[in-house]
Design a protein around this motif. Structure first.
Motif, PDB file in Angstrom:
ATOM      1  N   UNK A  15       0.850  -1.218  -0.099  1.00 33.08           N
ATOM      2  CA  UNK A  15      -0.105  -0.099  -0.010  1.00 33.08           C
ATOM      3  C   UNK A  15       0.757   1.173  -0.037  1.00 33.08           C
ATOM      4  N   UNK A  16       2.013   1.303   0.724  1.00 37.43           N
ATOM      5  CA  UNK A  16       2.780   2.376   0.571  1.00 37.43           C
ATOM      6  C   UNK A  16       3.387   2.765  -0.715  1.00 37.43           C
ATOM      7  N   UNK A  17       3.732   1.586  -1.411  1.00 34.34           N
ATOM      8  CA  UNK A  17       4.439   1.786  -2.710  1.00 34.34           C
ATOM      9  C   UNK A  17       3.504   2.484  -3.611  1.00 34.34           C
ATOM     10  N   UNK A  18       2.145   1.983  -3.477  1.00 34.67           N
ATOM     11  CA  UNK A  18       0.998   2.348  -4.208  1.00 34.67           C
ATOM     12  C   UNK A  18       0.785   4.009  -4.027  1.00 34.67           C
ATOM     13  N   UNK A  19       0.656   4.356  -2.883  1.00 31.76           N
ATOM     14  CA  UNK A  19       0.468   5.953  -2.537  1.00 31.76           C
ATOM     15  C   UNK A  19       1.799   6.815  -2.930  1.00 31.76           C
ATOM     16  N   UNK A  20       2.827   6.125  -2.568  1.00 37.06           N
ATOM     17  CA  UNK A  20       4.142   6.808  -3.427  1.00 37.06           C
ATOM     18  C   UNK A  20       4.349   7.064  -4.603  1.00 37.06           C
ATOM     19  N   UNK A  21       3.879   5.938  -5.449  1.00 36.21           N
ATOM     20  CA  UNK A  21       3.921   6.123  -6.957  1.00 36.21           C
ATOM     21  C   UNK A  21       2.787   6.734  -7.582  1.00 36.21           C
TER      22      UNK A  21
END
Length: 666
Positions: free
Chosen positions: A164-170
């Motif tokens: 989820x963190x990668x999704x938000x960051x990207x």
């Protein structure tokens, strides 16, 4: 459990390992195997010896002994590749050598396994989690000691997808609908875990994986890794990255008791992060984290659909939060369950201090009874100057001619600055700010032209865009409207003279008519509101949808014949096609009086709406909304439907039967 760079973009196996609810030593785990992993006549490869690779450094500086590809774990799982290295150990992608099913193997750091209390907690929670089945929780298969490695390993389902963190960051923050959908899914999964006696304790975005890149398929991982005792057992260095997502009691405050309420706090921090696109400023050390948790954190920038519930969940005192995920889910579905004080922002520096009734934000340092015993607790802060506490907002009920509106949820939250009285300034008075105003109308358009015409008070004219009357001009008012001058002006401007449809409303609805006239005709595309009305008698049902919202905020509201305003925004659910669909049941007013249903699109999140209780009078609420739109220089757009439900038909009196004539022959 997480995505492997070597497998990005590949289709996951169609089926995954399924563990029986009651495994036994006599019956092996049942496995559903996809066509590409069907057993063959080729014998399984012999077990490889345990291979230890190089020793890279973790973030905390400790050496990690990596397990080489091909290594066999517990004679069942062959290591394929390293996925990640973290503070608790390494995660590898592996496969079951007997079935071919992909699994994730977390190899626990040796120093964790040397702590008997931590090891016992791992074992106990693994036993529970192996039995726990919920789509929002990663499936735990086993917790074993591999003799070749001399290390404990958690065997889990391998989940394809980004963190989820990668999704938000990207890709940027989630919109309100996606954030609420994520919150529902995680809260439901956590509720199942809590019912089994397991608390997650580490609800960071890195511990959520989006299966197949879908928010509504989010999966929680790493249960039981974050401990309330971590700061005292040598793990503080590896714990530093998690300070942004822990609850005050995990730092020793409020007695240090860990339970479902701990995950309530952590879930709120997680949802705030994905909605903002970055974490809240909750500290990066023990002392700064303790200081940040002395009051409800600043949730500025979050919409009124989110922050009221989040600030209730972020109360420092666990007793003031929702006690479990069932309460959280009830408040998501029906904001009426949310205590009224959370409709206002409680993070303002001049917010009212708590009173004896428990209303208002909690300040840890100001509570001598529950003062934290943590050695890392921040020093008491000086008391903030108190202002008069706000009057509690009642939920309110709509009573119109003895009928009650059913299933209407109010929106929650607000952004109102509560400031204590200040003395008159003695310095030079600055120049007044520019007058706030809505975006200019374009009178060359039909909508702008109609909205600019001189009409009596409580009169609105607009062009009907859809349906059988499309192209006609509608007037809405409390009395008869002579539209001859309006039609003549329209014909002179556009060369056509459409038909006129008049719709009469109640006098109490005039503030709403005047409000809609003020915001109409601005240079923004209007949303499209379509409804279907069914029923009659004591109640009627409205089902409808709003389209054309793009990335704007929606305020969907109903104005009853008595002038009461009901916020229906929380009843709308946005589909994948961007349409907001809703359904409500309305108690009918006497005499079949009209209701005004409006969809307002704006770039402004309307705080004044969020602060208002249900059934707020239109004469009080709508001027505040107009001031808020003007202050933002907004270009609102609105679509309106006037609903006049059919009154119930009186049952026909049965006709009296005429007596039969006597037979003269008798």
């Amino acid at each position: 459990m997480t995505s492997d760079p070597d497998h990005e973009g590949k289709e996951p196996p169609p089926d995954r390992t399924v563990i029986a609810d009651q495994p036994s030593a006599d019956i092996p785990d049942r496995t559903v195997i996809g066509p590409e992993t069907a057993p063959s006549d080729t014998p399984a490869a012999p077990a490889d010896p345990t291979l230890i690779g190089d020793q890279p450094q973790t973030q905390g500086g400790a050496a990690v002994r990596l397990v080489q590809p091909g290594t066999l774990i517990n004679n069942n799982y062959r290591i394929n590749s390293l996925v990640s290295v973290g503070g608790m150990g390494e995660v590898y992608r592996a496969e079951n050598v007997f079935t071919g099913d992909p699994v994730a193997v977390k190899v626990i750091l040796p120093d964790l396994a040397q702590d008997a209390a931590v090891l016992d907690l791992f074992r106990r929670e693994a036993r529970v989690l192996v039995q726990l089945r919920d789509d929002a929780i990663v499936r735990y298969h086993n917790f074993v000691l591999d003799n070749g490695l001399g290390r404990y390993c958690l065997i889990m389902e391998f989940v394809e997808g980004r963190h989820l963190g990668t999704r938000v960051n990207e890709d940027g923050p989630l919109d309100d609908h996606a954030a609420l959908a994520l919150m529902r899914r995680l809260a439901a999964g956590l509720g199942r875990a809590h019912a089994s006696g397991v608390t997650h304790r580490d609800l960071s975005p890195d511990n959520v994986i989006l299966r197949d890149e879908r928010v509504d398929e989010a999966v929680l991982i790493d249960f039981g890794i974050a401990r309330s005792t971590e700061l005292g057992d040598g793990l503080a260095g590896r714990f530093a990255g998690k300070f942004k997502y822990i609850a005050p009691e995990q730092l020793g405050h409020w007695g240090g008791d860990i339970g479902p309420w701990t995950d309530v706090y952590g879930l709120a921090l997680l949802i705030a992060m994905v909605a903002r696109g970055k974490p809240l400023a909750m500290g990066d050390s023990v002392i700064s984290a303790s200081t940040a948790r002395q009051a409800i954190p600043d949730l500025g920038g979050l919409s009124h659909r989110l922050f009221p519930l989040l600030q209730h969940m972020l109360e420092p005192d666990p007793q003031r939060r929702p006690r479990d995920m069932a309460q959280v889910l009830r408040m998501i579905e029906d904001p009426l369950h949310l205590p009224a004080q959370y409709r206002l922002p409680l993070w303002s520096a001049s917010a009212p201090a708590p009173d004896d009734t428990g209303a208002g934000p909690t300040v840890i340092a100001a509570d001598p009874v529950t003062q934290s015993d943590s050695p890392f607790a921040a020093q008491p802060m000086p008391a903030m100057p108190a202002s008069d506490p706000p009057r509690p907002s009642g939920r309110g009920r709509w009573i119109a001619g003895g009928a009650v509106v059913a299933v209407l949820a109010i929106a929650t939250g607000a952004f109102l600055a509560l400031r204590p009285d200040r003395p008159e300034p003695v310095a030079e008075v600055p120049d007044p700010p520019p007058v706030a105003a809505l975006a200019e109308r374009d009178e060359t358009t039909r909508e702008g032209f109609l909205a600019s015409q001189s009409l009596p008070d409580c009169t609105l004219a607009y062009r009907i865009e859809r349906g059988a009357n499309a192209g006609m001009i509608a007037t809405v008012g409390a009395g008869p409207v002579d539209g001859s001058a309006l039609l003549a002006a329209y014909e002179a401007q556009f060369g056509t003279r459409p038909s006129l449809v008049s719709q009469q409303v109640a006098q109490a609805q005039c503030p709403a008519v005047d409000f809609l006239r003020q915001i109409s005709g601005r240079p923004a595309a209007a949303p499209a509101l379509s409804v279907d009305v069914q029923g009659g008698g004591q109640a009627f049902q409205i089902r409808g949808e709003v389209s054309g919202m793009a990335a704007r905020n929606l305020w969907l509201f109903l104005v009853a014949p008595d002038g009461a305003v009901y916020d229906l925004t929380a009843q709308a659910t946005r589909d994948d096609d961007g349409r907001d669909r809703f359904g409500i049941s309305v108690g009918m007013a006497e005499g079949g009086q009209p209701y005004l249903l409006a969809a307002l699109a704006s770039d402004v999140a309307l705080a004044s709406v969020a602060a208002a209780p249900a059934a707020s009078p239109a004469a009080e609420l709508l001027p505040r909304v107009l001031d808020e739109l003007r202050a933002a220089g907004a270009a609102p757009a609105v679509d309106l439907v006037v609903i006049t439900p059919e009154p119930a038909e009186e049952p026909a009196e049965p006709e009296a039967e005429e007596p039969e004539a006597a037979d003269p022959a008798d």
